[in-house]
Scaffold this motif. Structure first.
Motif, mmCIF file in Angstrom:
data_model
loop_
_atom_site.group_PDB
_atom_site.id
_atom_site.type_symbol
_atom_site.label_atom_id
_atom_site.label_comp_id
_atom_site.label_asym_id
_atom_site.label_seq_id
_atom_site.Cartn_x
_atom_site.Cartn_y
_atom_site.Cartn_z
ATOM 1 N N GLU A 57 29.924 35.649 33.255
ATOM 2 C CA GLU A 57 29.929 37.108 33.431
ATOM 3 C C GLU A 57 28.500 37.614 33.542
ATOM 4 O O GLU A 57 27.732 37.558 32.586
ATOM 5 C CB GLU A 57 30.652 37.772 32.255
ATOM 6 N N VAL A 58 28.153 38.116 34.723
ATOM 7 C CA VAL A 58 26.829 38.703 34.950
ATOM 8 C C VAL A 58 26.976 40.076 35.599
ATOM 9 O O VAL A 58 26.128 40.485 36.402
ATOM 10 C CB VAL A 58 25.927 37.765 35.792
ATOM 11 N N ILE A 59 28.038 40.782 35.216
ATOM 12 C CA ILE A 59 28.263 42.125 35.743
ATOM 13 C C ILE A 59 27.358 43.125 35.036
ATOM 14 O O ILE A 59 26.746 43.992 35.631
ATOM 15 C CB ILE A 59 29.742 42.550 35.542
ATOM 16 N N GLY A 60 27.298 42.994 33.703
ATOM 17 C CA GLY A 60 26.546 43.954 32.897
ATOM 18 C C GLY A 60 27.397 45.153 32.537
ATOM 19 O O GLY A 60 28.502 45.344 33.062
ATOM 20 N N GLY A 61 26.901 45.977 31.608
ATOM 21 C CA GLY A 61 27.630 47.165 31.198
ATOM 22 C C GLY A 61 28.783 46.845 30.254
ATOM 23 O O GLY A 61 29.027 45.684 29.917
ATOM 24 N N LEU A 75 35.560 20.716 36.588
ATOM 25 C CA LEU A 75 35.704 21.902 35.756
ATOM 26 C C LEU A 75 35.498 23.116 36.656
ATOM 27 O O LEU A 75 34.513 23.195 37.387
ATOM 28 C CB LEU A 75 34.655 21.897 34.638
ATOM 29 N N LYS A 76 36.421 24.058 36.600
ATOM 30 C CA LYS A 76 36.376 25.186 37.522
ATOM 31 C C LYS A 76 35.737 26.406 36.858
ATOM 32 O O LYS A 76 36.080 26.768 35.740
ATOM 33 C CB LYS A 76 37.780 25.513 38.025
ATOM 34 N N VAL A 77 34.821 27.005 37.617
ATOM 35 C CA VAL A 77 34.037 28.124 37.099
ATOM 36 C C VAL A 77 34.303 29.369 37.932
ATOM 37 O O VAL A 77 34.243 29.327 39.173
ATOM 38 C CB VAL A 77 32.529 27.798 37.139
ATOM 39 N N ALA A 78 34.593 30.479 37.256
ATOM 40 C CA ALA A 78 34.726 31.771 37.922
ATOM 41 C C ALA A 78 33.469 32.578 37.644
ATOM 42 O O ALA A 78 33.024 32.690 36.494
ATOM 43 C CB ALA A 78 35.953 32.515 37.409
ATOM 44 N N LEU A 79 32.887 33.132 38.684
ATOM 45 C CA LEU A 79 31.655 33.914 38.566
ATOM 46 C C LEU A 79 31.989 35.394 38.746
ATOM 47 O O LEU A 79 32.512 35.799 39.786
ATOM 48 C CB LEU A 79 30.655 33.455 39.629
ATOM 49 N N VAL A 116 33.511 31.527 27.890
ATOM 50 C CA VAL A 116 32.716 32.534 28.585
ATOM 51 C C VAL A 116 31.226 32.312 28.358
ATOM 52 O O VAL A 116 30.787 32.057 27.227
ATOM 53 C CB VAL A 116 33.100 33.960 28.120
ATOM 54 N N VAL A 117 30.465 32.424 29.429
ATOM 55 C CA VAL A 117 29.004 32.492 29.384
ATOM 56 C C VAL A 117 28.635 33.883 29.886
ATOM 57 O O VAL A 117 29.041 34.279 30.983
ATOM 58 C CB VAL A 117 28.360 31.420 30.275
ATOM 59 N N PRO A 120 33.901 47.097 33.417
ATOM 60 C CA PRO A 120 35.065 46.299 33.035
ATOM 61 C C PRO A 120 34.730 44.969 32.348
ATOM 62 O O PRO A 120 35.631 44.165 32.126
ATOM 63 C CB PRO A 120 35.751 46.040 34.373
ATOM 64 N N ALA A 121 33.463 44.729 32.035
ATOM 65 C CA ALA A 121 33.084 43.420 31.508
ATOM 66 C C ALA A 121 33.854 43.067 30.237
ATOM 67 O O ALA A 121 34.321 41.933 30.075
ATOM 68 C CB ALA A 121 31.579 43.385 31.237
ATOM 69 N N ARG A 122 33.987 44.024 29.304
ATOM 70 C CA ARG A 122 34.682 43.743 28.046
ATOM 71 C C ARG A 122 36.124 43.300 28.297
ATOM 72 O O ARG A 122 36.586 42.290 27.743
ATOM 73 C CB ARG A 122 34.661 44.984 27.151
ATOM 74 N N THR A 123 36.841 44.051 29.138
ATOM 75 C CA THR A 123 38.237 43.711 29.424
ATOM 76 C C THR A 123 38.338 42.369 30.126
ATOM 77 O O THR A 123 39.236 41.563 29.832
ATOM 78 C CB THR A 123 38.870 44.820 30.289
ATOM 79 N N LEU A 124 37.429 42.091 31.038
ATOM 80 C CA LEU A 124 37.483 40.830 31.783
ATOM 81 C C LEU A 124 37.190 39.632 30.876
ATOM 82 O O LEU A 124 37.828 38.578 30.995
ATOM 83 C CB LEU A 124 36.499 40.875 32.946
ATOM 84 N N ILE A 125 36.236 39.775 29.965
ATOM 85 C CA ILE A 125 35.943 38.677 29.038
ATOM 86 C C ILE A 125 37.142 38.418 28.138
ATOM 87 O O ILE A 125 37.529 37.261 27.883
ATOM 88 C CB ILE A 125 34.682 38.984 28.217
ATOM 89 N N THR A 126 37.769 39.474 27.651
ATOM 90 C CA THR A 126 38.966 39.320 26.824
ATOM 91 C C THR A 126 40.078 38.640 27.610
ATOM 92 O O THR A 126 40.770 37.754 27.095
ATOM 93 C CB THR A 126 39.445 40.695 26.323
ATOM 94 N N THR A 127 40.235 39.029 28.866
ATOM 95 C CA THR A 127 41.241 38.394 29.737
ATOM 96 C C THR A 127 40.943 36.921 29.934
ATOM 97 O O THR A 127 41.862 36.078 29.953
ATOM 98 C CB THR A 127 41.294 39.116 31.095
ATOM 99 N N ALA A 128 39.687 36.579 30.082
ATOM 100 C CA ALA A 128 39.305 35.171 30.236
ATOM 101 C C ALA A 128 39.731 34.360 29.024
ATOM 102 O O ALA A 128 40.319 33.276 29.155
ATOM 103 C CB ALA A 128 37.794 35.067 30.434
#
Length: 434
Positions: A80-84, A7-11, A102-103, A87-95
């Motif tokens: 996702e451990v960027i915070g804020g 299983l591939k994980v993107a950090l 998403v974790v 771009p976190a919201r857009t990146l989670i939606t893209t995921a």
């Protein structure tokens, strides 16, 4: 049977928490494989500063293009451990749009846009887990979402910010002033260079919004949470608290109304009795007290922040989400079926500790007592102590009330400030946990 394809994980993010997540994924790879039922592979790490040396992470995995990483098409889970917010919201939606669960450890984003993110996860048949967003390593979100799913939670009260608890604990145990305790917290790494989010209660309010939504099965946004910081708490407040057999904590308090028709969510400093379990929570630790109808009173306690504790919570979610991926299932999503309104702070009923500077002369106490009575606030105890002020004389008057609505207390204080005999309202603090 063990699946061989990993299983591939993107950090997303590789700061204090992200680097610890990567380290644990590498050093505990065999254990994670056995617990999940398939290998877990770190497929890419999105960062802002690629030139920074990140020990233990293959430089080939580092990228500054998080969007391209998520759109590769082979990512199973995004951490996702960027915070804020962005771009976190857009990146989670893209995921989600690209088939990855998403974790997240992003309390601010979940408090503001949790409903939309849950809806996106559900629309794509994916998971959104966020144990690390509240109280660090303490297992709290999943027990409330799953273990207590068959129960009715009526109240949640807790210490959910380690920085403020450290500061208040030092003020209590050493007699230090606020600034002195803050300086020590900063020197030890418990407080940021800009501690505003912690000491003004923003961090705790975001966590309170998340917990309230889970506890009461309703949507509670950050704007719904009453927030009051602890920068005005003084050594004299602690002295008064000790005389009452109390201490002072910055608390997140979430309550269901007695009639079950509304909820309240608030964050503010409060006096609590030394006999209450939360009173013994020291230094940077967190603890959350949950009161459920069938389970009764439960307390969750442990380290609430830091790289390793937060990474532990992230990895726990990662294991759960990966198991769901293998089973082609999803875990619990948003539960907001009750649609309960969030009542304003003025409707909250509790006790109060009010410290007044008054003229030291006959009749003042009667005048103050009359003002409380006129606003429907009943006095429990009064303590008066005279002190010289040079030109004349002043007295310190401490009033502890019975339970009253917050709006009634606010009206009382406004009226007290207009009295000629009241030189100032030195302190107002709620009394909780009795």
């Amino acid at each position: 049977m063990m699946r061989t394809r990993p299983l591939k994980v993107a950090l997303l993010g590789c700061g204090v928490v992200g680097s610890e997540v990567a380290r644990i994924m590498t050093t505990h790879a065999d254990d994670l494989t056995a617990r999940i039922g398939a290998p877990v592979e770190l497929a890419g790490v999105a960062v802002r500063r690629p030139s920074k040396v990140r020990e233990g992470i293959d430089p080939a995995l580092i990228t500054t293009d998080a969007t391209a990483l998520l759109k590769r098409g082979d990512i199973d889970v995004v951490v996702e451990v960027i915070g804020g917010i962005e771009p976190a919201r857009t990146l989670i939606t893209t995921a989600f749009e690209n088939g990855a669960s998403v974790v997240s450890a992003n309390k601010a984003l979940l408090a503001q846009d949790g409903a939309a993110l849950h809806a996106a996860a559900e629309r794509h048949g994916l998971d959104l887990y966020y144990e690390a967003a509240v109280a660090g390593a303490i297992p709290l979100v999943r027990p409330m979402r799953e273990s207590l799913a068959g129960d009715k939670i009526n109240r949640v009260m807790g210490i959910v910010n380690g920085t403020t608890n450290f500061i208040l604990d030092k003020m209590d145990s050493t007699g230090a002033g606020y600034q002195e305790a803050l300086d020590e917290a900063t020197a030890l790494g418990y407080a940021e260079a800009d501690p505003t989010a912690d000491v003004e209660g923003y961090d705790a309010a975001a966590k309170a919004a998340i917990l309230a939504g889970i506890a009461f099965h309703t949507r509670v946004r950050l704007d719904d949470v009453y927030r009051e910081g602890m920068t005005e708490v003084s050594a004299s407040d602690f002295a008064s608290a000790k005389r009452m057999g109390c201490t002072i904590k910055l608390l997140a308090i979430l309550e269901r109304a007695a009639d079950g028709e509304s909820v309240t969510a608030r964050v503010h400093p409060a006096m609590i009795p030394l006999t209450h379990p939360l009173a013994s929570v020291r230094e940077a630790y967190n603890a959350v007290f949950v009161e459920a109808e069938a389970a009764g009173r439960l307390m969750f306690y442990g380290p609430g922040a830091g790289g390793s504790p937060t990474a532990s919570a992230v990895l726990g979610d990662l294991v759960a989400v990966c198991r769901n991926k293998l089973a082609e299932a999803t875990g619990p999503g948003e539960s907001a079926y009750t649609q309960l309104p969030v009542s304003p702070m003025g409707e909250v009923v509790t006790r109060y500790h009010i410290s007044l500077d008054v003229a030291d002369k006959p009749g003042v106490l009667a005048q103050v007592a009359t003002t409380f009575a006129e606003h429907g606030v009943s006095i429990d105890t009064v303590r008066q102590q005279g002190r010289p002020d040079g030109a004349g004389s002043e007295a310190s008057l401490v009033v502890v009330t019975h339970r009253a609505p917050d709006a009634a207390l606010t009206g009382t204080v406004e009226a007290l400030r207009k009295l000629d005999t009241v030189r100032g309202v030195a302190s107002i603090m709620r009394v909780e946990g009795e």
